[in-house]
Design an enzyme around this catalytic site. Sequence first.
Site, PDB file in Angstrom:
ATOM      1  N   ASP A 174      -2.164  38.244 -10.315  1.00 62.07           N
ATOM      2  CA  ASP A 174      -1.179  37.698 -11.512  1.00 62.07           C
ATOM      3  C   ASP A 174      -1.618  37.765 -12.702  1.00 62.07           C
ATOM      4  O   ASP A 174      -1.133  37.060 -13.503  1.00 62.07           O
ATOM      5  CB  ASP A 174      -0.950  36.034 -11.113  1.00 62.07           C
ATOM      6  CG  ASP A 174      -2.390  35.328 -11.219  1.00 62.07           C
ATOM      7  OD1 ASP A 174      -3.262  36.033 -11.665  1.00 62.07           O
ATOM      8  OD2 ASP A 174      -2.375  34.121 -11.042  1.00 62.07           O
TER       9      ASP A 174
ATOM     10  N   GLU B 131      -4.421  37.393 -14.035  1.00 59.06           N
ATOM     11  CA  GLU B 131      -5.621  36.515 -14.612  1.00 59.06           C
ATOM     12  C   GLU B 131      -6.867  37.519 -14.775  1.00 59.06           C
ATOM     13  O   GLU B 131      -7.047  38.324 -13.979  1.00 59.06           O
ATOM     14  CB  GLU B 131      -6.103  35.534 -13.598  1.00 59.06           C
ATOM     15  CG  GLU B 131      -5.524  34.159 -13.497  1.00 59.06           C
ATOM     16  CD  GLU B 131      -5.727  32.951 -12.588  1.00 59.06           C
ATOM     17  OE1 GLU B 131      -6.874  33.094 -12.017  1.00 59.06           O
ATOM     18  OE2 GLU B 131      -5.119  32.094 -12.159  1.00 59.06           O
TER      19      GLU B 131
ATOM     20  N   HIS C 188      -8.224  38.673 -43.088  1.00 54.05           N
ATOM     21  CA  HIS C 188      -7.029  38.586 -44.150  1.00 54.05           C
ATOM     22  C   HIS C 188      -6.948  37.836 -45.250  1.00 54.05           C
ATOM     23  O   HIS C 188      -6.759  38.228 -46.352  1.00 54.05           O
ATOM     24  CB  HIS C 188      -5.850  38.265 -43.261  1.00 54.05           C
ATOM     25  CG  HIS C 188      -4.292  38.359 -43.924  1.00 54.05           C
ATOM     26  ND1 HIS C 188      -4.014  39.390 -44.452  1.00 54.05           N
ATOM     27  CD2 HIS C 188      -3.608  37.275 -44.179  1.00 54.05           C
ATOM     28  CE1 HIS C 188      -3.003  39.201 -44.965  1.00 54.05           C
ATOM     29  NE2 HIS C 188      -2.648  37.918 -44.714  1.00 54.05           N
TER      30      HIS C 188
ATOM     31  N   LYS D  73       6.254  42.780 -54.011  1.00 49.63           N
ATOM     32  CA  LYS D  73       6.789  42.939 -52.801  1.00 49.63           C
ATOM     33  C   LYS D  73       7.673  41.556 -52.189  1.00 49.63           C
ATOM     34  O   LYS D  73       6.988  40.406 -52.413  1.00 49.63           O
ATOM     35  CB  LYS D  73       5.805  43.452 -51.642  1.00 49.63           C
ATOM     36  CG  LYS D  73       6.202  43.447 -50.037  1.00 49.63           C
ATOM     37  CD  LYS D  73       5.105  43.721 -49.288  1.00 49.63           C
ATOM     38  CE  LYS D  73       4.466  42.733 -48.593  1.00 49.63           C
ATOM     39  NZ  LYS D  73       3.554  42.931 -47.388  1.00 49.63           N
TER      40      LYS D  73
ATOM     41  N   GLY E  29       4.186  49.399 -41.211  1.00 49.42           N
ATOM     42  CA  GLY E  29       3.990  50.704 -42.006  1.00 49.42           C
ATOM     43  C   GLY E  29       4.910  50.420 -43.110  1.00 49.42           C
ATOM     44  O   GLY E  29       5.103  51.085 -43.923  1.00 49.42           O
ATOM     45  N   GLY E  30       5.815  49.408 -42.924  1.00 50.05           N
ATOM     46  CA  GLY E  30       6.981  49.061 -44.107  1.00 50.05           C
ATOM     47  C   GLY E  30       6.339  48.775 -45.198  1.00 50.05           C
ATOM     48  O   GLY E  30       6.672  49.408 -46.391  1.00 50.05           O
TER      49      GLY E  30
END
Length: 313
Positions: free
Chosen positions: A34, A36, A127, A193, A225-226
Site C-alpha cells: 500500500d 507505506e 527560501h 514580478k 521556469g516561468g
Amino acid sequence: MKLISGTANVALARDIADVLDVPLTDIDIERFRDQEIFARINENVRGEDIFLIQPTSAPANDHLMELLILIDALVRASAQRITAVIPYFGYARQDRKTGGRTPISAKLVANLISKAGAHRVLTVDLHAGQIQGFFDIPTDNLFAQPVFISDIKEQYSAKTRKDIMFVSPDTGGVVRTRSIAKMFNADIAIVDKRRPKAGESEVMNIIGDVAGRNCIIYDDIIDSGGTISNAAAALKDHGASSVSAYITHGVLSGPAVERITNSELKEVVILDTIAQPDAVKACDKIRELSSSKLLGEAIRRIANDESVSKLFE
Ligand code: R5P
C-alpha cells in the site's frame, strides 16, 4: 561519524561521502504493497553522530516521510546525535499565511522533523532565512553563494565581469541579489514580478538600466521556469546583452525544461541539491554545480564542533 542517505539524492550523498572519506551506512528502504515506507539500518549506530542526507524534493511527501521514518529508526537504535541534512527544504515557500484559513506548512514540517527526533538541521539557501526560527533545534543554513562566485569568476573574464549586472527576479530576492553583487562590486536590477495566480508570473517592469549589460538572474528556486524565462524576455526587451541565471535549487517541474530551452536565457546554473531526471541532464542550457564540498565541509565542522559560519567569511 556515520553518513546515511535516504533515496532522494543518493548521488549527492555519495559525493559527500567521498569528500569526507566516510562510507555510507548500509540501510534498506522498502515499500509495503500500500506504499507505506519501511526502513532498516543494517549497522550498529548506538552512540554515533549521524548525518542523514535527504532533500525533501519531489515527490516531496514521500521523501519527507522517508526522512521522518529514518530519524525514528535512528532514535530507536540509540544514535547519540542526528543531524538531518536537507540540502533542499521542500515546503519552504509556505512560510506564512497567504490568506484566511491557510496553513503555515513550513512550520508544520519543521515541527515534524524535530518531533521525530532530529537534534540538528543542516540545509542550503532556505527560501527565507527566518525559517530557521521554525525549528526549535540548531539549524545551519549554508549559502550557495561561494560556489556560484567561483563559477562566475571562471565563466566571465575580468573584462566582461565589468558589464555584469545581477538581477533579482522579484522584490523578495533583493537582499540575496545585493549580497552577491557586492562581491563583484556590480550593480543590481529588480524585476517587478506579479503572480496573477499560483504557478503563473508576469513581469510588470524592470527597475534599473540593463541596456548593454550581461545580466545574471540570481534566485533560490526555479520551479516551473516561468519567473526566469519571463524575466529573461523582459531584460532582453530592455536591451540586455545576455541573460544567464544562477539558481540554487532546480525544482524544475512541469514545463520548466521546455521553457528554458525556448527562452532568451543563455544558461541556467543550478546546484545538485535535488536529483535531476535525464530530461534535465540532457538540456544544453542547464549546468549543474556540486554542493558536496560545501556540505561535506559543513558536516566535518559540525562533527568537530567547529564554526560553520567561518565557511562564509
Ligand atoms: C519565489 O519566491 C522563488 O524565489 C522563485 O522565484 C519561484 O519559486 C520560481 O517559481 P517558477 O519557476 O515556477 O516561476
